[in-house]
Design a protein around this motif. Sequence first.
Motif, PDB file in Angstrom:
ATOM      1  N   GLY A 164       0.808  -1.256  -0.072  1.00 58.44           N
ATOM      2  CA  GLY A 164       0.039   0.024   0.080  1.00 58.44           C
ATOM      3  C   GLY A 164       0.877   1.204  -0.075  1.00 58.44           C
ATOM      4  O   GLY A 164       0.249   2.394   0.812  1.00 58.44           O
ATOM      5  N   LEU A 165       1.766   1.215  -0.696  1.00 57.87           N
ATOM      6  CA  LEU A 165       2.753   2.510  -0.492  1.00 57.87           C
ATOM      7  C   LEU A 165       3.941   2.255  -1.817  1.00 57.87           C
ATOM      8  O   LEU A 165       4.112   1.184  -2.502  1.00 57.87           O
ATOM      9  CB  LEU A 165       3.589   2.689   0.626  1.00 57.87           C
ATOM     10  CG  LEU A 165       4.530   1.363   0.897  1.00 57.87           C
ATOM     11  CD1 LEU A 165       5.764   1.820   1.361  1.00 57.87           C
ATOM     12  CD2 LEU A 165       3.961   0.289   2.091  1.00 57.87           C
ATOM     13  N   GLN A 166       4.236   3.412  -2.364  1.00 53.20           N
ATOM     14  CA  GLN A 166       5.224   3.578  -3.030  1.00 53.20           C
ATOM     15  C   GLN A 166       6.371   4.141  -2.555  1.00 53.20           C
ATOM     16  O   GLN A 166       7.163   3.677  -2.134  1.00 53.20           O
ATOM     17  CB  GLN A 166       4.750   4.106  -4.566  1.00 53.20           C
ATOM     18  CG  GLN A 166       3.792   3.299  -5.393  1.00 53.20           C
ATOM     19  CD  GLN A 166       3.560   3.771  -6.586  1.00 53.20           C
ATOM     20  OE1 GLN A 166       4.149   4.385  -7.281  1.00 53.20           O
ATOM     21  NE2 GLN A 166       2.232   3.662  -7.082  1.00 53.20           N
ATOM     22  N   CYS A 167       6.587   5.601  -2.747  1.00 49.45           N
ATOM     23  CA  CYS A 167       7.887   6.556  -2.118  1.00 49.45           C
ATOM     24  C   CYS A 167       7.666   6.090  -0.627  1.00 49.45           C
ATOM     25  O   CYS A 167       8.641   6.296   0.169  1.00 49.45           O
ATOM     26  CB  CYS A 167       7.705   7.567  -2.724  1.00 49.45           C
ATOM     27  SG  CYS A 167       6.759   8.818  -1.580  1.00 49.45           S
ATOM     28  N   GLY A 168       6.334   6.129  -0.085  1.00 51.51           N
ATOM     29  CA  GLY A 168       6.021   5.898   1.527  1.00 51.51           C
ATOM     30  C   GLY A 168       5.954   7.081   2.186  1.00 51.51           C
ATOM     31  O   GLY A 168       5.800   7.278   3.455  1.00 51.51           O
ATOM     32  N   PHE A 169       6.151   8.403   1.610  1.00 45.62           N
ATOM     33  CA  PHE A 169       6.235   9.411   2.193  1.00 45.62           C
ATOM     34  C   PHE A 169       5.000   9.767   3.036  1.00 45.62           C
ATOM     35  O   PHE A 169       4.591  10.418   4.126  1.00 45.62           O
ATOM     36  CB  PHE A 169       6.750  10.593   1.194  1.00 45.62           C
ATOM     37  CG  PHE A 169       6.735  12.018   2.130  1.00 45.62           C
ATOM     38  CD1 PHE A 169       8.127  12.158   2.685  1.00 45.62           C
ATOM     39  CD2 PHE A 169       5.980  12.891   2.539  1.00 45.62           C
ATOM     40  CE1 PHE A 169       8.478  13.378   3.467  1.00 45.62           C
ATOM     41  CE2 PHE A 169       6.151  14.018   3.184  1.00 45.62           C
ATOM     42  CZ  PHE A 169       7.417  14.244   3.842  1.00 45.62           C
ATOM     43  N   CYS A 170       3.780   9.505   2.146  1.00 47.79           N
ATOM     44  CA  CYS A 170       2.357   9.804   2.815  1.00 47.79           C
ATOM     45  C   CYS A 170       1.923   8.770   3.787  1.00 47.79           C
ATOM     46  O   CYS A 170       0.673   8.918   4.416  1.00 47.79           O
ATOM     47  CB  CYS A 170       1.246   9.842   1.636  1.00 47.79           C
ATOM     48  SG  CYS A 170       1.021   8.245   0.904  1.00 47.79           S
ATOM     49  N   THR A 171       2.726   7.640   3.732  1.00 48.12           N
ATOM     50  CA  THR A 171       2.213   6.376   4.186  1.00 48.12           C
ATOM     51  C   THR A 171       1.967   6.479   6.050  1.00 48.12           C
ATOM     52  O   THR A 171       0.783   6.238   6.535  1.00 48.12           O
ATOM     53  CB  THR A 171       2.970   5.218   4.076  1.00 48.12           C
ATOM     54  OG1 THR A 171       3.535   5.127   2.715  1.00 48.12           O
ATOM     55  CG2 THR A 171       2.670   3.929   4.493  1.00 48.12           C
TER      56      THR A 171
ATOM     57  N   ILE B   3      -3.832  12.619   0.759  1.00 41.99           N
ATOM     58  CA  ILE B   3      -3.314  12.628  -0.576  1.00 41.99           C
ATOM     59  C   ILE B   3      -2.079  11.968  -0.758  1.00 41.99           C
ATOM     60  O   ILE B   3      -1.063  11.644   0.000  1.00 41.99           O
ATOM     61  CB  ILE B   3      -3.079  13.981  -1.117  1.00 41.99           C
ATOM     62  CG1 ILE B   3      -4.225  14.872  -1.138  1.00 41.99           C
ATOM     63  CG2 ILE B   3      -2.326  14.152  -2.547  1.00 41.99           C
ATOM     64  CD1 ILE B   3      -4.144  16.177  -1.310  1.00 41.99           C
ATOM     65  N   CYS B   4      -2.175  10.926  -2.127  1.00 41.03           N
ATOM     66  CA  CYS B   4      -0.711  10.309  -2.038  1.00 41.03           C
ATOM     67  C   CYS B   4      -0.365  10.680  -3.512  1.00 41.03           C
ATOM     68  O   CYS B   4      -0.855  10.587  -4.446  1.00 41.03           O
ATOM     69  CB  CYS B   4      -1.184   8.860  -2.248  1.00 41.03           C
ATOM     70  SG  CYS B   4       0.557   7.590  -2.927  1.00 41.03           S
ATOM     71  N   ARG B   5       0.975  11.373  -3.452  1.00 36.26           N
ATOM     72  CA  ARG B   5       1.540  12.043  -4.612  1.00 36.26           C
ATOM     73  C   ARG B   5       1.986  10.713  -5.631  1.00 36.26           C
ATOM     74  O   ARG B   5       1.847  11.017  -6.882  1.00 36.26           O
ATOM     75  CB  ARG B   5       2.385  12.821  -4.286  1.00 36.26           C
ATOM     76  CG  ARG B   5       2.054  13.974  -3.593  1.00 36.26           C
ATOM     77  CD  ARG B   5       3.138  14.733  -2.802  1.00 36.26           C
ATOM     78  NE  ARG B   5       2.573  15.861  -2.271  1.00 36.26           N
ATOM     79  CZ  ARG B   5       1.676  15.864  -1.053  1.00 36.26           C
ATOM     80  NH1 ARG B   5       1.738  14.634  -0.476  1.00 36.26           N
ATOM     81  NH2 ARG B   5       1.409  17.014  -0.436  1.00 36.26           N
ATOM     82  N   CYS B   6       2.025   9.554  -5.365  1.00 32.08           N
ATOM     83  CA  CYS B   6       2.426   8.560  -5.939  1.00 32.08           C
ATOM     84  C   CYS B   6       1.108   7.898  -6.585  1.00 32.08           C
ATOM     85  O   CYS B   6       1.378   6.780  -7.558  1.00 32.08           O
ATOM     86  CB  CYS B   6       3.254   7.412  -5.412  1.00 32.08           C
ATOM     87  SG  CYS B   6       4.565   8.045  -4.598  1.00 32.08           S
ATOM     88  N   ALA B   7      -0.124   8.228  -6.280  1.00 31.84           N
ATOM     89  CA  ALA B   7      -1.356   7.962  -6.700  1.00 31.84           C
ATOM     90  C   ALA B   7      -1.150   6.273  -6.635  1.00 31.84           C
ATOM     91  O   ALA B   7      -1.761   5.452  -7.240  1.00 31.84           O
ATOM     92  CB  ALA B   7      -1.433   7.878  -7.912  1.00 31.84           C
TER      93      ALA B   7
HETATM   94  S1  FES Z   1       3.462   6.622  -1.487  1.00 33.81           S
HETATM   95 FE1  FES Z   1       4.603   8.306  -2.377  1.00 33.81          FE
HETATM   96  S2  FES Z   1       3.032   9.933  -1.728  1.00 33.81           S
HETATM   97 FE2  FES Z   1       1.896   8.213  -1.329  1.00 33.81          FE
END
Ligand code: FES
Length: 208
Positions: free
Chosen positions: A149-156, A186-190
Amino acid sequence: MSKENKSKKLSRRDFIGRASTGAVGSIVLFPAISSGNDKREEKISKTNFKMLGTNSLTLKVNGKKISAKVNANTTLVELLRDHLNLTGTKVACNSGECGSCSVLLDGEVVYSCHMLALDAQGKSVTTVEGLMDGEKFHPVQEAFVEEDGLQCGFCTPGQVMAAVSLLNNNPTPTKGEVMNGMAGNICRCAAYPKIIDSVLSASKKMKV
Ligand code: FES
Ligand code: FES
């Protein structure tokens, strides 16, 4: 490996390994996993916490009583990150629009960048660092890893805190209710489809 087996084998060491191989999200999803964690816990456990400012503030953070002196304009996220060193909570927009800074205030999700620390007087704050039960991950944290449930993880961290609040209020949400409940983050990685899957999976775990 099945999801069940994957979950059973989850350990702090696994996440350190994942982080070092590029799964940066693991670092922010499980910020307590760091060599400096013991020092952080020692720091936060001091009950008479001193910092710059003239306004007395007492609150609970992750179950521990904190007494501090803050400026009138110190935000809750500044107290958490800059003074208590709880850097799992992230700041992105810093204007109450993205949900990256979400924490629980008396169990309800709030944007900590958009709230004065003094408004948390006498309340109980839970950050992503406070979700773990000793060495055991919170079911929402487990679900985010298992469902990617994450890509870059910043919003996680913010997504996880919003999901915990959502599931505390509605343990068996429909997909639509999850979409509505998570709309403030918001998740910038969508990574939205996987985030929704993670929350639905956590719901099943928490029912057991
Ligand atoms: S996982 Fe990158 S901003 Fe949500
Ligand atoms: S950083 Fe607080 S809402 Fe965006």
